[in-house]
Every structure is written in structure tokens, then in C-alpha cells.
Design a protein around this motif. Structure first.
Motif, PDB file in Angstrom:
ATOM      1  N   ALA A  24       0.795  -1.057  -0.125  1.00 51.87           N
ATOM      2  CA  ALA A  24      -0.012   0.118   0.012  1.00 51.87           C
ATOM      3  C   ALA A  24       0.950   1.249  -0.037  1.00 51.87           C
ATOM      4  CB  ALA A  24      -0.969   0.012   1.206  1.00 51.87           C
ATOM      5  N   ILE A  25       1.831   1.395   0.739  1.00 55.35           N
ATOM      6  CA  ILE A  25       2.901   2.503   0.757  1.00 55.35           C
ATOM      7  C   ILE A  25       3.582   2.622  -0.543  1.00 55.35           C
ATOM      8  CG2 ILE A  25       4.946   3.152   1.839  1.00 55.35           C
ATOM      9  CD1 ILE A  25       4.190   1.568   4.354  1.00 55.35           C
ATOM     10  N   VAL A  26       4.068   1.451  -1.360  1.00 54.74           N
ATOM     11  CA  VAL A  26       4.764   1.737  -2.396  1.00 54.74           C
ATOM     12  C   VAL A  26       3.633   1.993  -3.605  1.00 54.74           C
ATOM     13  CG1 VAL A  26       5.914   0.432  -4.361  1.00 54.74           C
ATOM     14  CG2 VAL A  26       6.400  -0.046  -1.952  1.00 54.74           C
ATOM     15  N   LYS A  27       2.536   1.649  -3.399  1.00 57.48           N
ATOM     16  CA  LYS A  27       1.676   1.825  -4.625  1.00 57.48           C
ATOM     17  C   LYS A  27       1.079   3.312  -4.122  1.00 57.48           C
ATOM     18  CE  LYS A  27       1.825  -1.917  -6.647  1.00 57.48           C
ATOM     19  NZ  LYS A  27       2.239  -2.403  -8.026  1.00 57.48           N
ATOM     20  N   ALA A  28       1.035   3.739  -3.104  1.00 57.18           N
ATOM     21  CA  ALA A  28       0.475   5.081  -2.684  1.00 57.18           C
ATOM     22  C   ALA A  28       1.324   6.308  -3.691  1.00 57.18           C
ATOM     23  CB  ALA A  28       0.565   5.437  -1.337  1.00 57.18           C
ATOM     24  N   LYS A  29       2.516   6.225  -3.827  1.00 55.12           N
ATOM     25  CA  LYS A  29       3.504   7.211  -4.385  1.00 55.12           C
ATOM     26  C   LYS A  29       4.117   6.742  -5.723  1.00 55.12           C
ATOM     27  CE  LYS A  29       5.505  11.175  -2.559  1.00 55.12           C
ATOM     28  NZ  LYS A  29       4.354  12.005  -1.970  1.00 55.12           N
ATOM     29  N   PRO A  30       3.931   7.055  -6.683  1.00 48.91           N
ATOM     30  CA  PRO A  30       4.508   6.472  -7.962  1.00 48.91           C
ATOM     31  C   PRO A  30       6.137   6.563  -7.999  1.00 48.91           C
ATOM     32  CG  PRO A  30       2.704   7.714  -8.800  1.00 48.91           C
ATOM     33  CD  PRO A  30       2.720   8.020  -7.179  1.00 48.91           C
TER      34      PRO A  30
END
Ligand code: ASP
Length: 440
Positions: A24-30
Motif C-alpha cells: 500500500a505504501i509503495v503503490k501510494a506514490k508512483p
């Protein structure tokens, strides 16, 4: 587009639930395009890190014992992640390779590296990212030291055409392909190397605390989290025992002028601690950034009425310590006195020899040794532009009836070092913390 390198520590990737938070953290910021992963860490305080299980497998194999029960424990750890996250990954084939290695002639570093290797392969599959094996890029010389420049070139080249990639932390290889690891906690170093190689805008270090604390929480109740700190301040604090990450992780990003951000995987809304080379010279909310310290110092005081006139006196004195390979930590001097402060544990094995040599070669009028000293570093860039901080610290100590044994302030003015008796150490830290936190 911005580029972030996000390194996730062992507790951030300890099980399926943690994997979901990380995704979720990785996907929250491209911008989070390069992910560096540790091996699964502890899920609770009495759990065992996968890296430690791997070392246990190695030890069993070397001793000719059955390593399969431990390898099965490792399998269970990864199985839970793969199953609960619904990841398509052939774990059995990978574990068969590891078991074959253990039968054929185990290598310690190779075994230790498999936690990061497998976790990163699984995470890459989960995120839909590429995978890069650091054995192809992170190069160690034959003497065991990292070849930083070749590593940087290799990583830049390898990652140029891989915009979204997971890279295992902790290991690399020598020129002949033998796997070598950094020291424990070394995934932080890999993250820093990757950040430098891809010219990252930010190196995020995701862990299980919301940043670096301004004092030791075992001494001060719920210390403030440091919002922002310079690399110089960080170095002073970590040297004095405040640890947030692997020491060697600071150098590559600091050199490249890349900012770091320590973040909490379990509380991603917290801003964490920002670390940068320069922070704006505006008055900071807190003049003191943090306090750290440790016990276990010895001071060797020499006094000579003509010391001030003798050229080379200090050099001769320090030369004796250098011959015994003892680094000095601090060097407070007076007109005719000089104190060499060293770590007792290093000094003890050659204490008698050094004392004899000082008597023979220098023959001071007074030679006095004192053990059980503690050093406290009060660090803050803000102190350089303000008046009265030192006075407040001294007052706090005097109010607490603590005897100050030595004071040392470098001309950079970002660090005031105070020496007290070991028995006063905790009380001194609390007194200084309360004074600067609530009144400055
Ligand atoms: N897994 C390794 C260790 O436990 C390296 C790391 O996590 O950074 O030390």
C-alpha cells in the motif's frame, strides 16, 4: 517524475500483514520506484529473524547435523506470506537450491543472504516489479571492502532500463561471484547505494518507529521525535550511541546530497525524521536536536608546568596511544594540562604498558587516571546561532546537583560534550532534556 528509493526493514516485511502495508505504501506514490528489502524480521519480541534461522541452518550443516527442521521453519515463514498475499511464486524450487547448497559445502554469507534474496523475489512478484540481484552489481574487493565506485556504476547501468525494481539488501559479491554480506543491518547500506546510483530525490528508510528520538527512551519518558536533522548532527549523535540505522548507510547518500526520511511502516501518516545536508538557517523550533551519550570512558590526565612551551608535547603523548592502536575520543586541554579521553574497554588491555610508556617517555609532573566516566553529547545546529544554551545546560546540571567533570565544545558549535560520573549519567540526561525541551 521524482524518484524515491524505499528501503523496508525486517519488521516491515515480517509477515503477510506487513507485506500488505508495504504494498500500500509503495503503490501510494508512483515515485517509489526502487524498493530495497530486508529478510523477514521478528513478528513479536520473542520471534526469530529469518537471517538468524539461516545462520542456524548453516551452523547445523557445518556441524554435520540435520538442518532440515530449521529450513522447514524458514519455509513456513515464506509460505504464510505467499499464501496470504496470493502471490504466484515457486518457493519449493528455490528451497531445493538452498538445500543442495547446504549438502554440497555451505558458505556462511551465501546462506545469510538468502533471506533478502527470497523476500525480494516474493515482493517483486507481489508488486509486479522487476527484480535485480545485487550479486551482479554490489561488488566487494578481495580484501572484503566494498568497491563503492564500481558498485555505483554497475547499479546505475543495471537500473537505467528498469524503472520499477526490487533489490535485496544486505549482500553483494566478489569478482569471482562469491556472495558477501555487509555487517548485520546492512540492507540500509544497500538502500543508500541504490539511492546514490539512481540520483534519487529521496531515500526513504521504512522501519517500525516514527523517526529518530531526541533522547534514549529507556532514560527519558516518550522523548520527542526529531522532525529534521542534518547529516552532521546525525553523525555526532550516532557516534555517541544513538542508533537509527547502519552507520555505513549515511555516507553514500550524504556524499550525493540526497535527503533521507525515516518512516514508520505501521504508521505511514507520520512524517518521520528528515535528514539532509543543509537545513534552512531559519530559527529552529528546537535549538537542541538531540541528546545521546554513553558510559565506559577513562580519562588520562597529564600535567606539566612547562607544557605550554613545549612544541610537540601533545603529539608525543598521543603517539603512545596511537602505537597501541587506541583512538582518543576527546582531548580537553588546559594551559599545562591535557586529558586524553578513551574508551575503557579499548584502553584496559594495554593500560599498564601505556602508563609505563607515558612515565618513561614523557615523565609528566602529574599523571592521573580516572575510570567510570560517561559522556553526553548535546547536539543542535540551532545552538550555533543562539546564546545561552550552554548556560541552560549547566544550570540544569547544577540544579540536579550533578558534578560536571569536563566540558568540550567544538568550534563548529553544534555539539557540547559533557562528562559526568557514570552514576550521574541517567539523571544528567533527564535534567538536560527537561531543561531544553520545556524551557528553550
Ligand atoms: N537481514 C539482515 C539482518 O538481520 C540485514 C538487514 O536486515 O538489514 O541483519
Amino acid at each position: 517524475m521524482q524518484t524515491y528509493v524505499a528501503k523496508f526493514g525486517g519488521s516491515s516485511l515480517a509477515d503477510a500483514e506487513q507485506f500488505k502495508k508495504v504494498a500500500a505504501i509503495v503503490k501510494a506514490k508512483p515515485a517509489r520506484r526502487y524498493v530495497v528489502a530486508s529478510a523477514p524480521g521478528k513478528r513479536s519480541s520473542d520471534d526469530i529473524k529469518v537471517t538468524d534461522l539461516l545462520y542456524a541452518c548453516y551452523n547445523a550443516a557445518v556441524a554435520g547435523e540435520d538442518f532440515m527442521p530449521v529450513l522447514d521453519q524458514i519455509k513456513e515463514r515464506f509460505d504464510e506470506i505467499i499464501r496470504d498475499c496470493g502471490i504466484n511464486f515457486d518457493l519449493d524450487t528455490e528451497l531445493a537450491v538452498i538445500a543442495a547448497h547446504l549438502y554440497e559445502g555451505p558458505e556462511k554469507d551465501y546462506m545469510a543472504s538468502r533471506g533478502e534474496y527470497l523476500n525480494s523475489r516474493i515482493l517483486a512478484a507481489y508488486l509486479g516489479f522487476d527484480f535485480l540481484d545485487p550479486a551482479e552489481c554490489v561488488l566487494f574487493n578481495d580484501d572484503g571492502h566494498l568497491d563503492a565506485e564500481t558498485t555505483n556504476d554497475n547499479l546505475s547501468r543495471a537500473l537505467r532500463d528498469r524503472p520499477y525494481t526490487v533489490i535485496p539488501g544486505f549482500y553483494g559479491a566478489r569478482a569471482d561471484g562469491t556472495i558477501q554480506t555487509f555487517s548485520r543491518g546492512g540492507s540500509d547500506v544497500t538502500g543508500s547505494l541504490v539511492a546514490r546510483a539512481v540520483h534519487a530525490d529521496l531515500y526513504e528508510n521504512w522501519t517500525d518507529v516514527s523517526g529518530m528520538m531526541s533522547a534514549d527512551p529507556r532514560i527519558v519518558d516518550q522523548p520527542r521525535i526529531i522532525e529534521a536533522i542534518t547529516y552532521r548532527e546525525l553523525r555526532e549523535l550516532s557516534y555517541m550511541g544513538a542508533s537509527v540505522m547502519h552507520e555505513a548507510a549515511v555516507f553514500p547518500v550524504r556524499k550525493a546530497g540526497i535527503m533521507m526520511n525515516i518512516r514508520n511502516t505501521n504508521s505511514p501518516e507520520d512524517p518521520g525524521t528528515l535528514i539532509a545536508s543543509e537545513l534552512p538557517r531559519v530559527p529552529r523550533k528546537h535549538k537542541v536536536t538531540g541528546i545521546a551519550g554513553m558510559k565506559g570512558f577513562t580519562s588520562i590526565l597529564v600535567e606539566d608546568s612547562s607544557m605550554n612551551d613545549q612544541v610537540g608535547y601533545g603529539m608525543r603523548l598521543l603517539g603512545i596511544f596511537a602505537r597501541h592502536n587506541i583512538p582518543f575520543e576527546h582531548l580537553p586541554t588546559g594551559i599545562d594540562t591535557m586529558s586524553v579521553v578513551v574508551r575503557t574497554a579499548l584502553f584496559d588491555p594495554c593500560r599498564n604498558l601505556i602508563m609505563d610508556e607515558i612515565r618513561d617517555e614523557i615523565g609528566p609532573e602529574l599523571l592521573f587516571v580516572e575510570d567510570h566516566l560517561a559522556m553526553i553529547a548535546v547536539v543542535g545546529q540551532g545552538m550555533a546561532y543562539s546564546k545561552g544554551t550552554a548556560a541552560r545546560i549547566m544550570k540544569a546540571l547544577s540544579d540536579a546537583r550533578i558534578n560536571i567533570r569536563m566540558i568540550d565544545q567544538g568550534s563548529s558549535e553544534i555539539n557540547i560534550i559533557i562528562c559526568v560520573d557514570e552514576e550521574d549519567y541517567e539523571n544528567a540526561i533527564r535534567s538536560i532534556y527537561n531543561e531544553i525541551e520545556f524551557t528553550l
